[in-house]
Design an enzyme around this catalytic site. Structure first.
Site, PDB file in Angstrom:
ATOM      1  N   SER A 146     110.887  53.318  46.071  1.00 56.60           N
ATOM      2  CA  SER A 146     112.136  52.765  46.766  1.00 56.60           C
ATOM      3  C   SER A 146     112.526  51.650  46.170  1.00 56.60           C
ATOM      4  O   SER A 146     111.594  50.865  45.518  1.00 56.60           O
ATOM      5  CB  SER A 146     111.635  52.623  48.060  1.00 56.60           C
ATOM      6  OG  SER A 146     112.566  51.744  48.591  1.00 56.60           O
ATOM      7  N   TYR A 160     106.337  47.133  53.786  1.00 57.19           N
ATOM      8  CA  TYR A 160     106.931  48.316  53.369  1.00 57.19           C
ATOM      9  C   TYR A 160     107.112  48.056  51.895  1.00 57.19           C
ATOM     10  O   TYR A 160     107.109  48.791  50.771  1.00 57.19           O
ATOM     11  CB  TYR A 160     108.283  48.828  54.158  1.00 57.19           C
ATOM     12  CG  TYR A 160     108.859  50.113  53.551  1.00 57.19           C
ATOM     13  CD1 TYR A 160     108.253  51.485  53.519  1.00 57.19           C
ATOM     14  CD2 TYR A 160     110.036  49.828  52.736  1.00 57.19           C
ATOM     15  CE1 TYR A 160     109.003  52.685  53.002  1.00 57.19           C
ATOM     16  CE2 TYR A 160     110.701  50.959  52.177  1.00 57.19           C
ATOM     17  CZ  TYR A 160     109.921  52.309  52.263  1.00 57.19           C
ATOM     18  OH  TYR A 160     110.747  53.249  51.722  1.00 57.19           O
ATOM     19  N   ALA A 161     108.233  47.021  51.683  1.00 51.37           N
ATOM     20  CA  ALA A 161     108.665  46.605  50.255  1.00 51.37           C
ATOM     21  C   ALA A 161     107.260  46.520  49.314  1.00 51.37           C
ATOM     22  O   ALA A 161     107.352  47.060  48.093  1.00 51.37           O
ATOM     23  CB  ALA A 161     109.390  45.350  50.329  1.00 51.37           C
ATOM     24  N   ALA A 162     106.242  45.716  49.859  1.00 50.69           N
ATOM     25  CA  ALA A 162     105.120  45.408  49.059  1.00 50.69           C
ATOM     26  C   ALA A 162     104.342  46.541  48.815  1.00 50.69           C
ATOM     27  O   ALA A 162     103.731  46.770  47.766  1.00 50.69           O
ATOM     28  CB  ALA A 162     104.218  44.390  50.013  1.00 50.69           C
ATOM     29  N   SER A 163     104.382  47.587  49.677  1.00 51.69           N
ATOM     30  CA  SER A 163     103.724  48.860  49.402  1.00 51.69           C
ATOM     31  C   SER A 163     104.077  49.501  48.163  1.00 51.69           C
ATOM     32  O   SER A 163     103.690  50.208  47.361  1.00 51.69           O
ATOM     33  CB  SER A 163     103.366  49.843  50.699  1.00 51.69           C
ATOM     34  OG  SER A 163     104.722  50.224  51.224  1.00 51.69           O
TER      35      SER A 163
END
Length: 277
Positions: A146, A160-163
Site C-alpha cells: 500500500s 497499518y502503515a508500519a506493517s
C-alpha cells in the site's frame, strides 16, 4: 485466452475487492486458481465470477481458511498441491486495517499484534511454506502492499502503515534471496481503490461512498480525480506474475495510485487561486 494455461496460482483474500478481481483475471487467462478467505459465501460469489470469465470448474480450488492460523496456511498449500499439482504463482493479497476504537499513537498494543499478524507475518509464513514448491516451478510471488507504507505518514493508522512498510522491505530482501533459485518476488502498492475496505473496518456503506466521493473530488488526494478499481490493481498483479512480460523486474513495489504520492497538499492547488489573482 491461454496466457496462464497450465499455471497454478494461489490468491489470498479473495472474498472481495482486489483478490476477487485478480482471481477472475487469472481465470480469464486460463490459470488454475486457489481462492481463499474466511467467508465461504463471498468466496462462492468469487467462484461464480470466475466461471463466467471462462474458468473450468476443475480449475478452481476454493479453500475456506484463516490465513493467520498456521493450520489454515497449511490447508491452503496442501489443498492446492492436491487439487492443482503444483504452485507457480503466490499472490499475498490478504490484509486489513483492523480497528478497535483507538487511533494515532493511542492505538492499542493488541491491535498492533493483530495488524502485523495479517499484513506481515502471514506473508512471511506463506512464503516460507511455499518456497520449495515455487523453486521447483521457477515461480513468481506478488505481495500486495500500500502507499500507506510511506514515505508520507498515515498518522491515524500507524500500525497499518508500519506493517506495509515492513512488507515492502521484506519483499526486497526476499527478492534477492530467491532470485538465485529462479523465483521472482515483487509487490504492488495501491492508492485509493474502491474495494469495500472501509466497510470491512465497520463503516456503513453510505459513509464509504461519502469518503470515496471526497477523496476522488480533491486533487490533493488523487490527482487523477477518480478512485482506482480492483481490476486496475489485478492487471498489475497479473503483469508481475507473467515471466514473459516482466522478467527483468525484481524486488520492486509498483505504485498504482492515480498520482497521489506525487503531490503535497500545497502543490495540488492552483497558484493563481492561492495568490487571489
Amino acid at each position: 485466452m491461454t496466457r496462464f494455461s497450465g499455471k497454478s496460482v494461489i490468491v489470498t483474500g479473495c472474498s472481495n475487492g482486489i483478490g476477487r478481481a485478480t482471481a477472475v483475471l487469472f481465470s480469464r487467462y486460463g490459470a488454475q486458481v486457489t481462492i481463499t478467505g474466511r467467508d465461504s459465501e463471498r468466496l462462492e460469489v468469487t467462484k461464480e465470477k470466475m466461471l463466467k470469465a471462462g474458468a473450468l470448474p476443475q480449475n478452481i480450488n476454493l479453500v475456506v481458511a484463516n490465513l493467520t492460523d498456521p493450520n489454515g496456511q497449511d490447508h491452503i498449500i496442501q489443498s492446492t498441491l492436491k487439487a492443482l499439482g503444483k504452485i507457480d504463482v503466490l499472490v499475498n493479497n490478504a490484509g486489513a486495517n483492523i480497528v478497535d476504537g483507538t487511533s494515532n499513537t493511542d492505538q492499542s498494543i493488541d491491535l498492533y499484534h493483530k495488524t502485523f499478524q495479517i499484513n506481515f507475518q502471514s506473508v512471511v509464513e506463506m512464503i516460507k511454506k511455499t518456497k520449495e514448491y515455487l523453486i521447483k516451478t521457477k515461480g513468481e510471488i506478488v505481495n500486495v502492499s500500500s502507499i500507506a507504507a510511506g514515505p508520507q505518514a498515515l498518522p491515524m493508522a500507524p500500525y497499518y502503515a508500519a506493517s506495509k512498510a515492513a512488507l515492502d522491505q521484506y519483499t526486497r530482501c526476499v527478492a534477492i534471496d530467491l532470485i538465485q533459485y529462479g523465483v521472482r518476488v515483487n509487490s504492488v502498492s495501491p492508492g485509493a481503490v474502491s474495494t469495500g475496505f472501509l466497510t470491512a473496518m465497520g463503516l456503513p456503506e453510505q459513509a464509504q461512498q461519502k469518503a470515496e466521493s471526497f477523496i476522488a473530488s480533491h486533487k490533493e488526494c488523487v490527482p487523477a480525480g477518480v478512485l482506482g478499481k480492483p481490476e486496475d490493481i489485478a492487471e498489475l498483479i497479473v503483469f508481475l506474475s507473467d515471466r514473459k512480460r516482466s522478467s527483468y523486474i525484481i524486488g520492486q513495489s509498483i505504485v498504482a495510485d492515480g498520482g497521489s504520492t506525487l503531490v503535497a497538499g500545497m502543490h495540488a492547488h492552483d497558484l493563481h487561486d492561492m495568490l487571489g489573482l
